[in-house]
Design a protein around this motif. Structure first.
Motif, PDB file in Angstrom:
ATOM      1  N   GLN A 245       0.831  -1.204   0.000  1.00 57.38           N
ATOM      2  CA  GLN A 245       0.000   0.000   0.000  1.00 57.38           C
ATOM      3  C   GLN A 245       0.864   1.252   0.000  1.00 57.38           C
ATOM      4  N   ARG A 246       0.315   2.295  -0.611  1.00 57.75           N
ATOM      5  CA  ARG A 246       0.973   3.599  -0.583  1.00 57.75           C
ATOM      6  C   ARG A 246       0.932   4.191   0.821  1.00 57.75           C
ATOM      7  N   ILE A 247       1.942   5.004   1.105  1.00 57.25           N
ATOM      8  CA  ILE A 247       1.953   5.736   2.363  1.00 57.25           C
ATOM      9  C   ILE A 247       2.296   7.193   2.075  1.00 57.25           C
ATOM     10  N   THR A 248       2.025   8.059   3.033  1.00 59.32           N
ATOM     11  CA  THR A 248       2.352   9.465   2.888  1.00 59.32           C
ATOM     12  C   THR A 248       3.824   9.689   3.216  1.00 59.32           C
ATOM     13  N   LEU A 249       4.322  10.854   2.856  1.00 60.54           N
ATOM     14  CA  LEU A 249       5.702  11.201   3.171  1.00 60.54           C
ATOM     15  C   LEU A 249       5.929  11.218   4.673  1.00 60.54           C
ATOM     16  N   THR A 250       4.960  11.727   5.425  1.00 59.33           N
ATOM     17  CA  THR A 250       5.073  11.760   6.890  1.00 59.33           C
ATOM     18  C   THR A 250       5.175  10.356   7.462  1.00 59.33           C
ATOM     19  N   GLU A 251       4.375   9.436   6.940  1.00 63.03           N
ATOM     20  CA  GLU A 251       4.420   8.060   7.416  1.00 63.03           C
ATOM     21  C   GLU A 251       5.757   7.403   7.084  1.00 63.03           C
ATOM     22  N   PHE A 252       6.300   7.704   5.903  1.00 61.52           N
ATOM     23  CA  PHE A 252       7.597   7.147   5.533  1.00 61.52           C
ATOM     24  C   PHE A 252       8.693   7.657   6.461  1.00 61.52           C
ATOM     25  N   GLU A 253       8.663   8.943   6.778  1.00 65.78           N
ATOM     26  CA  GLU A 253       9.665   9.510   7.673  1.00 65.78           C
ATOM     27  C   GLU A 253       9.534   8.938   9.079  1.00 65.78           C
ATOM     28  N   GLY A 761      -1.657   8.503  -7.500  1.00 62.63           N
ATOM     29  CA  GLY A 761      -2.794   9.034  -6.758  1.00 62.63           C
ATOM     30  C   GLY A 761      -2.668  10.459  -6.309  1.00 62.63           C
ATOM     31  N   GLY A 762      -1.471  11.032  -6.394  1.00 61.66           N
ATOM     32  CA  GLY A 762      -1.299  12.418  -6.005  1.00 61.66           C
ATOM     33  C   GLY A 762      -1.208  12.652  -4.515  1.00 61.66           C
ATOM     34  N   TRP A 763      -1.032  11.570  -3.724  1.00 63.02           N
ATOM     35  CA  TRP A 763      -0.926  11.764  -2.274  1.00 63.02           C
ATOM     36  C   TRP A 763       0.067  10.823  -1.610  1.00 63.02           C
ATOM     37  N   GLY A 764       0.452   9.736  -2.265  1.00 58.96           N
ATOM     38  CA  GLY A 764       1.293   8.756  -1.587  1.00 58.96           C
ATOM     39  C   GLY A 764       2.202   8.003  -2.528  1.00 58.96           C
ATOM     40  N   ALA A 765       3.067   7.180  -1.933  1.00 51.87           N
ATOM     41  CA  ALA A 765       4.036   6.392  -2.694  1.00 51.87           C
ATOM     42  C   ALA A 765       4.253   5.055  -2.010  1.00 51.87           C
TER      43      ALA A 765
END
Length: 781
Positions: A245-253, A761-765
């Motif tokens: 699943q994609r996650i946000t940049l904040t979640e990755f950090e 999706g324009g919000w996650g990776a």
């Protein structure tokens, strides 16, 4: 199948072929491309070795200039997380702007919702080469997605001698693959064939909970009957994938090793909606074609017919039961009783907890939920602590069920003639395809939400049942003339595409859409330079992508202003080939209009499971893209070869915003001048390959520049550098009865770099795959 270019100036191609035929040390040299008026590249044997036999066919093109491939893991075992980017054009959940063909035959769209990429048709061991046309491409290419280039995956031809190849591969994350191919040799006069079978499986790299499995059967036959060459190919692929699943940049950090899917069933439906085994893709593909090629004197003719059947489903685990039938007061909900199925209709409400008689319960209005995961936490209706102690949690297993059948044929001709002292080639062709895709969405009750995700196979609700018939006709005509000092080409083609959406529940009105193209012009020139092996080329093409049937899944009322995508592509470059050196340099400029973007239901704030569509497609204006692509292959010695490529791409939005169906324009904006999300400005690759006697080895390193995760350009996925290493030994006739044995060891992401990979999706990776090792033993009998 696409015909040869005919009398086009082929000096560089001939040189490349001679290099391949006479090389005694390095197995091959990277061919920088055919001598045509547009940028194109092909994979080399070294690129195949850099990927293990466990990987998907898509992985081998990642080092070519302009190309970026990201997959959820090293093995490419999840279509949901697969993305391809070329010159700012994307192949992902959001967009399908890059064409894919299999031996020149259309793949039938690449979208997640019922489409199929090359890895569904070809086993890696049966892959010949991949031809990548980054921009204008061949006018005869069979794809109505090829805005930004075409990927043609070719299958290997049968051997002339009878033999059997057996391959065993093992890797990290419980990966294993067993492969066998039998080469028949000459079974009849000038007739050869092979048959193969493979079975593979692996888990996910995050918590080793996934149960990914793939079985593949294939066969190919080639027969020469006088002046006609007959080819036939068939493949069957059955895949079960558990998604990343994609996650946000904040979640990755916060944690770069977790995509927020879970490996353990908790018995709390709100948490278990992210249970990895419930996020699945199941697909079965049967593909077959037969072709005939005729060459005689000044005429060439080829034709083929093909068939493709695709079926499967995509799974999710909504944390509730949908109330779809008014059962009356003081009566248990019929949705909880097996065997009751409601066809169509809309949701009357949602059930979170019930009593032992199946009556819905309400939470204590004064209670505050203590659930903090996922999506920032849950309301009281999801929390068992807000109900009486005897409350029973309920949830659903939601499947979107896909089925598609395609049938089509292609025909091409080339007529060679003389105009004075000039050689002239007239080419033309036709592509026809008729297919129907059926899609239903089913909701099944999870039998006991406190115990596990096993579900009642009789759905309590079939939300919708739709069919999408699509008919495609493409015709083209092109003339090429060799004026001795240069070869010129001029051509035109046109697409005629009719789409329908039929509601089999007769709730929504049926919809018919015409997605024909205008007449699409192309032109090009190839000029041999005074330096032997050097040529200048330039090309222009108007490219087109028809509206996909998936676009019609949205509410018909939202479809009013959707238009096909178009792109004007210009290539200008130099190409050089000699015995020890090949190189290419291309400048390109692209004007992309009517860009369609998929607004997916999955977002950083959760999934709208009740949406009757997979999402919405909207035209979001234009994109301007320009840049340079360069590649070089140098044979340093008889044993050493170096390859390098560099890409600089400026892909920016032209228009400033879009209006969403709910009337807002702030949820997703595309500010003019901003960089296209997911598109790196710079990429570079350096590969060093060595071979001596029975031993071989190589290392490849790729640098990918910063990429924006969102169109507003506020979230940045940092640049990353990934290195892949391989080493092996190949021995001929080690013992009596064995023709050859090869042992190869592969390590991808050898330095274990942490990075964000595919963006959609324009919000996650998706998180990039960690260091992954695999070993392969292959024997030929």
């Amino acid at each position: 199948m696409t015909l040869a270019i005919g009398t086009l100036s082929l000096c560089n191609t001939v040189i490349a072929e001679e290099i391949l035929e006479t090389a005694e040390t390095m197995e091959s040299i990277t061919i920088v491309g055919k001598s045509v008026s547009y940028a194109n590249n092909q994979t080399s044997d070294e690129m195949l070795k850099q990927q293990s036999a466990l990987t998907s066919a898509l992985a081998v093109i990642d080092n070519l200039p302009g190309v970026l491939v990201n997959e959820g893991d090293t093995f490419g075992s999840d279509d949901w997380s697969t993305t391809v980017s070329i010159r700012g054009f994307q192949l992902s959940l959001d967009e399908q702007q890059i064409g894919i063909t299999i031996d020149g035959i259309a793949n039938g769209n690449s979208n997640y919702g019922g489409g199929a990429k090359a890895n569904r048709y070809i086993d890696t061991e049966n892959l010949g080469r991949v031809e990548v046309s980054q921009g204008t491409g061949d006018i005869a290419s069979r794809s109505n997605e090829a805005l930004g280039g075409t990927l043609n995956f070719t299958t290997k031809n049968p051997d002339s001698d009878e033999n059997m190849v057996v391959s065993v591969s093992l890797g990290n994350f419980q990966a294993q693959k067993y492969f066998v191919r039998y080469e028949t040799g000459e079974v009849a006069k000038d007739t050869y064939a092979w048959f193969s079978a493979s079975s593979s499986q692996n888990s996910d790299w995050i918590d080793q909970a996934a149960e990914n499995k793939r079985d593949h059967l294939a066969g190919k036959m080639v027969s020469l009957m006088g002046d006609v060459e007959i080819k036939a190919y068939v493949s069957w692929d059955d895949t079960h994938e558990d998604n990343y699943q994609r996650i946000t940049l904040t979640e990755f950090e916060q944690n770069p090793e977790w995509d927020r899917l879970t490996s353990d069933w908790t018995g709390v439906p709100y948490v278990d909606q992210l249970y990895r085994l419930g996020w699945s893709t199941l697909r079965e593909n049967l593909f077959a074609y037969i072709s005939a090629d005729y060459k005689k004197d000044n005429l060439e003719f080829s034709a083929n017919a093909y068939y493709h059947k695709n079926e499967g489903r995509g799974d999710w685990v909504p944390p509730y039961i949908v109330d779809v039938k008014a059962d009356g007061d003081n009566v248990g909900h019929s949705e909880l009783v097996s065997g009751n199925t409601v066809l169509g209709g809309s949701a009357l409400g949602t059930l979170f907890f019930v009593d032992n008689k199946g009556n819905a319960l309400s939470p204590d209005p004064s209670c505050t939920s203590s659930i903090t995961f996922p999506y920032g936490g849950a309301g009281r209706e999801y929390d068992s602590a807000c109900y009486v102690s005897s409350a029973i949690p309920v949830s659903s297993y939601r499947t979107t069920n896909y089925k598609k059948e395609r049938i089509g044929f292609n025909a091409d001709f080339a007529w060679f003639s003389q105009i004075g002292e000039m050689e002239n080639t007239l080419r033309g062709g036709l592509w026809y395809e008729n297919y129907q895709r059926d899609e239903t969405r089913s909701w099944q009750k999870i039998i006991d939400a406190e115990v596990g995700y096993e579900f009642d196979h009789t759905p309590y609700w079939i939300q919708y049942d739709r069919s999408f018939p699509v008919e495609t006709v493409m015709a083209y005509l092109e003339n090429e003339i060799n004026m001795n000092w240069a070869t010129l080409r001029f051509g035109a083609k046109q697409f005629y595409v009719d789409l329908e959406r039929n509601d089999n529940f007769a709730v929504d009105a049926d919809l018919k859409v015409n997605s024909d193209s205008d007449l699409l012009f192309s032109a090009g020139i190839v000029v041999p330079m005074p330096i032997n092996g050097l040529e200048l080329f330039a090309g222009y093409a108007q490219n087109f992508a028809a509206i996909k049937d998936g676009v019609l899944e949205a509410d018909p009322s939202r479809f009013t202003n959707v238009e096909p995508e178009t792109a004007d592509n210009i290539d200008l470059g130099l190409r050089y080939v000699s015995n020890d050196l090949s190189l290419s340099l291309t400048y390109y400029d692209i004007q992309f209009d009517n860009r369609l973007t998929f607004i997916a239901p999955g977002s950083a704030s959760g999934v709208d499971y009740l949406s009757g569509e997979n999402g919405n497609y909207l035209n979001v204006g234009g994109v301007e893209s320009n840049g340079i692509e360069a590649s070089i292959t140098l044979s340093i010695t008889d044993n050493w070869q170096v390859y390098a490529s560099y890409t600089h791409n400026e892909a920016t939005y032209v228009d400033s915003s879009i209006d969403l169906p709910d009337g807002s324009s702030t949820e997703l904006s595309f500010p003019a001048g901003n960089t296209v999300f997911g598109s790196p400005k710079n990429m570079a690759v350096v590969s060093l390959d060595w071979i001596k006697d029975t031993r071989f080895a190589g290392m490849s390193t790729k640098w990918v520049d910063d990429r924006f995760i969102d169109a507003a350009n506020t979230q940045v996925a940092d640049a990353y550098v990934i290195s892949d290493l391989y080493a092996g030994i190949a021995v001929d006739r080690p013992v009596s009865g064995i023709e050859s044995v090869e042992l190869r060891f592969t390590v991808n992401n050898v330095l274990n770099k942490s990075y964000l990979g595919g963006i959609a999706g324009g919000w996650g990776a998706w998180i990039g795959a960690p260091r992954t090792a695999a070993i392969n033993l292959m024997a030929k009998f």
